[in-house]
Design an enzyme around this catalytic site. Sequence first.
Site, PDB file in Angstrom:
ATOM      1  N   SER A   1     -11.209  -2.034   0.986  1.00  0.00           N
ATOM      2  CA  SER A   1      -9.962  -1.733   1.504  1.00  0.00           C
ATOM      3  C   SER A   1      -9.997  -2.129   2.980  1.00  0.00           C
ATOM      4  CB  SER A   1      -9.571  -0.343   1.573  1.00  0.00           C
ATOM      5  OG  SER A   1      -8.996   0.119   0.306  1.00  0.00           O
TER       6      SER A   1
ATOM      7  N   HIS B   1      -3.254   5.547   3.316  1.00  0.00           N
ATOM      8  CA  HIS B   1      -3.910   4.134   3.283  1.00  0.00           C
ATOM      9  C   HIS B   1      -3.390   3.316   3.930  1.00  0.00           C
ATOM     10  CE1 HIS B   1      -6.327   1.294   0.920  1.00  0.00           C
ATOM     11  NE2 HIS B   1      -7.394   2.209   1.163  1.00  0.00           N
TER      12      HIS B   1
ATOM     13  N   ASP C   1       0.903  -1.167  -0.087  1.00  0.00           N
ATOM     14  CA  ASP C   1       0.031  -0.088   0.070  1.00  0.00           C
ATOM     15  C   ASP C   1       0.797   1.161   0.016  1.00  0.00           C
ATOM     16  OD1 ASP C   1      -2.217   1.670   0.535  1.00  0.00           O
ATOM     17  OD2 ASP C   1      -3.330  -0.334   1.050  1.00  0.00           O
TER      18      ASP C   1
END
Length: 607
Positions: free
Chosen positions: A440, A257, A221
């Site tokens: 996610s 994220h 990520d």
Amino acid sequence: MSTINVRTSNGNLNLRKSEALVGLKISGEEKPPEVREEVMPELGGFEVVALDPGRNIDRALDQVRQSEGVSVGTHVYFAENDNRPVVPTGLIYCTPVENADRNEVRLIFQRLNLTIEEDRPDGTILLSVTRRSRNPLKVAAALQELPIIETAIPDLDVPLDQYFSEPRDGLFPEEWHLENEGSIPGVPNYPLKRGADARVRAAWKRLNSLGSSAVTIAVIDKGFDLNHPDLAGKSVHPLHINSNETKLPVGAAAGTHGTPCASVALGAANGTGIVGAAPNARLMPLHGLTYSPYYTERMFNHCVTSGADVISCSWGTVEAIYRPGALHERAVTSALTRGRGGKGCIVVFAAGNEGKNLINYYAQLPGVIAVGASTSNDTHASYSNRGPGLTVVAPSDGGWPILAARASWDPGVPRVSPEKKYYADGRDRGPYHKHFGGTSCATPLVAGICALMLSANPELTSAEVKAILQRTADKIGTPSDYDAGGYSDRYGYGRVNADRAVAEALRYRGNGNAPAPPPIAVTLPQAGTYSLQVSALSNHAAVADLSAKLQSEFNLPVAISPVETNGSTVYRVLVGQFATAELARDNIDRLRAAGYRPFVRELTGIG
């Protein structure tokens, strides 16, 4: 502006040159004065920036290339009907024709001022352009025109989608996705469905622990705050994918994220903050999202060689022009089969948040666990993609969202009132957490559950973990959502159940009554004929799955030829039996169109 037609592993791609954006490799802190705006900090190893839109882009790029601190500059492109920048990384995957004169091939590379980075056993040569080379897209096109070159595919990178969605409703300080009691402390007017959770707390009780510290979850990520209280001290073998260094970037430009994704999978049980599904697991953070086949190979190879057990990927694409090609699939398949000493890494991908009847193309790769999202009321989250290939769903937002870690530099949700930047109901839970959701969030939750399964039974293969998750999932929704085989395009095989999955993992380990792996029909082809070899695998279940898949797809005989090497067995997977090599080659394009990379093998002496 004119377009350039580029060959990719998925077919041809029409690209137009950007009139304002370029990619630069910059050393030092100062940007050249010609840079008007920083657009994207990392793409294919370049920083994407905007130059003066009033100038001719070719002349502007030539000028900025002369700036001190700029080592490389490249044009940026856009595909038809797509607004994402495309950057050529400067690498080219080149395959000479069979029996090509290698000296002649090398002379061609020298004349084009190309450097050989790798000469691979499968015949692929990885090339790199130099300062004296032409544009890598034009070099690849020139190579492709030569009779001695079978394929020349430029390595391209585009931004992939991170599958995060902002919370849609309120929040609560308890982690209902681990155990849902049907209500939220302090919020009496928002009932949840009791039991609409992943049964994680029940799995901890069954294990009599929070999982093993010997299990490592790789999270690929961007934006890891490794000093966060929920993640501090857990990192092993970090990798900055573009730079190939261990130091990860921090700050707003690095993204945010990765921090919440990692926390949902393995946030520490340290008396404060939140707890992940596998609190004792270690974190292998890989910073960088990339479409580039070269960097994709680097990320998954790092996971294999550095000891990742589970790989969590909350990103991907549903754009057909950027679906993963044969090189991407090979990298993922390598992790699924070579990782964990041949048992295979467990690879988990998000289905995506577009609300489409199509799941993320990366999640469709064979052997991958594809994760959709369910809600706090055990319903399908409306944003969660649906369709064939979905494995399971896991709790996320769509009702009440999930509480997750936030990076110290996270700016919060834009365009909302200040008190709701991090918490949708405006009630402050402190500086370390925020609302999180989307596929996610569901994906690292499943990754954490896979880590609990490996804590229960470290000998499980990647194929066995996926099969157990499917077999132990809870059927939610209505019976009409599922077909006769128990599968649903909305829910896959159901909502993941960590307790049942761990129980099944323990049963495999404990009493020997687990189902035998699917049989491999070892068939030695007739000597003196020719076949197309598509793979060589050591994972028993993967060989059986691939054999069945090939027979179904091509209606050709599939032969499995075992080879002993270094004390273990590798199975060659061969498609078809042909009287001549030419007849075998006639079928190559057919297999390549389906994503395989076959090559002709004479069967004399096989086995």
